[in-house]
Design an enzyme around this catalytic site. Sequence first.
Site, mmCIF file in Angstrom:
data_model
loop_
_atom_site.group_PDB
_atom_site.id
_atom_site.type_symbol
_atom_site.label_atom_id
_atom_site.label_comp_id
_atom_site.label_asym_id
_atom_site.label_seq_id
_atom_site.Cartn_x
_atom_site.Cartn_y
_atom_site.Cartn_z
ATOM 1 N N SER A 277 0.969 -1.008 0.103
ATOM 2 C CA SER A 277 0.018 -0.002 -0.071
ATOM 3 C C SER A 277 0.933 1.436 -0.115
ATOM 4 O O SER A 277 1.942 1.262 0.493
ATOM 5 C CB SER A 277 -0.754 -0.242 1.287
ATOM 6 N N LYS A 283 0.813 -3.367 5.135
ATOM 7 C CA LYS A 283 -0.026 -4.209 3.972
ATOM 8 C C LYS A 283 0.634 -4.909 2.986
ATOM 9 O O LYS A 283 1.747 -4.602 2.506
ATOM 10 C CB LYS A 283 -0.818 -3.355 3.308
#
Length: 458
Positions: A277, A283
Site C-alpha cells: 500500500s 500491508k
Amino acid sequence: MEKPWSGRFSEETDEFVEEFTESVSFDRELALRDIEQDIAHVRTLHKAGVLSDEEAKKLVEGLKEIERDIREGKFEWKRELEDVHMNVEFELTKRVGDVGGKLHTGRSRNDQVTTDERLWLKEAIEDIVSLLKELRKALVHSAENSLDVILPAYTHLQRAQPIRLAHYFLAFREAFLKDTERFLDCYRRVDELPLGSGAVAGVDFPLDRHYTAGLLGFNRLVRNSIYATADRDFIAEYLFACALTGMHLSRLAEDLIVWSSEEFGYVDLPDKLCTGSSIMPQKKNPDVLELIRGKTGRLYGNHLSILTTLKGLPTAYNRDLQEDKEPLFDSTRTLRGSLFGMRKVIEGLSLRKDRMYANAGNFVLITDVANYLVEKGVPFRKAHHIAGAIVAYLLEKGKRLEDMTLKELKNFSELFEEDVMELFSPEKVADRRRTYGGTSREELLRMLEVAKKEEGLS
Ligand code: ARG
C-alpha cells in the site's frame, strides 16, 4: 481511398462512418489466420479451374510476403479499408497487380470472417486447455503435499467438519477438469469449416469444400451455408466456458484471499505475487487473486454481450456480428492471464498447518459425537439434539469439547463410553469419512492416484 465495394456509390464515405464501422483496429488479431485461409482459398480456386497455375502461384507468393511483413510488424494497416480482410486483399493487389482482384472469387466476407474466427479459436482453445492442464497439475502437487494437513471445511463460512487439505485442492482440480472437458467439447463444434458458403446461399463455382477443409485442418464442414454465415453459437458457447472457468477461479481466489488474512492466517502468499500500500506500510495485498476474482466480471459480461448481440438478428449475416470479436479476444486474453496467475499462486503458496489444525477441533468434531450415539442405536434426530445440548453446555462453560470428561458426557447420555474420546481428534474424525470421494486418508490416497494417472504424473 476507393473502396472495394464502391461501384454503386456516388459519395465518399463519411469520416464518422469510417471511424464507427471499422474493425481493423481489433480484427487484425485474425491476420495470420486470414492469410492462411486466403492461401487455402487460392488453392481451392486453382483446383476448381478458376485460377491458372501462374495466377495461383503469384497470389500465394504475394500472400506469403504479406504474412512475413505482418509477423515483422511492418504491415501498414489502413482504417479506410475497414477490416483485416480488405486490408490484406488491397495490399495483395498492390503487390501482385490485377490478379489480386481474383482472390475474393467465390467468397464473401461473410464466410471469410467466421472461417478466420474458427481457425483462431481452435488455437485459443488449445492454449487454454494447456493452461488448464498446468493449473490442474499444480493442484495435484499441492494435494500430494497436503495429505496430512487438517483444517475445518466450511459451510456457510462456518466451521463444519474436519477435512484433509488435499481434498480441497482435488476439489478444484475436479472443477478445472470439467472446465477442460467443456472447452474440448466446444472445440469439436468449432472445428467445422464455413468457407465455401459464400454470402449466404453457397457458391456458384465448383469449390471442393472438403479439399479446403483438409488444407486448413478442419475436421468437418459446416453443413448449411445459411447457418454457417449467420451463427456465432460456437463463440457464445466458448465464452460461456470462459465465464464458468472464471467462476471457479474466482471462488478459489476468494478462499485464498480470506485464508491469507490475518484473521484466518491459513496461507501465506509469496511476496513476489503481492503488492503493498502506498499509505499503510504493513500491508501485503493479494492483488493477483483479487484481479482474478474481479476479471470474472468481464468474462460474464462478454458472454452476455454475445448472447444479446445474437438474439434479435434477422437471418443470416448482419453487421452486428462484427461485435463478436472484442468479447472473444478479451475473454481469451483475460482467461489466459487468470489461469497463468492462479497457477503461480498455487505453486507459491505456503501453508500454515498449525493455524488450520487449531481450528479443526472442538465443535467441528461434534457431528461425529452425535453419530457415535447413532451407532449405539439412538435415532439420528435424538442424537443430534443431545450433541446440540453438549454444544450449548460447553459454550456456557467456556470450555472445549476436548476438555470434557467422560463423567460430564454421561450426564447427556449413559451410552457414552471411554472410546468416545477417540473422536476428539480431527484426523481420526476425518478418516471416518471413507465413502467414495470422502476425506479419509485412505480414500484420498486413492483419489490422488487417479488424479496423477489422469494428469500423466505417474
Ligand atoms: N468486419 C466484418 C465482421 O467482422 C467482416 C464481414 C463484413 N461483411 C459484410 N458483408 N459487411 O463481421
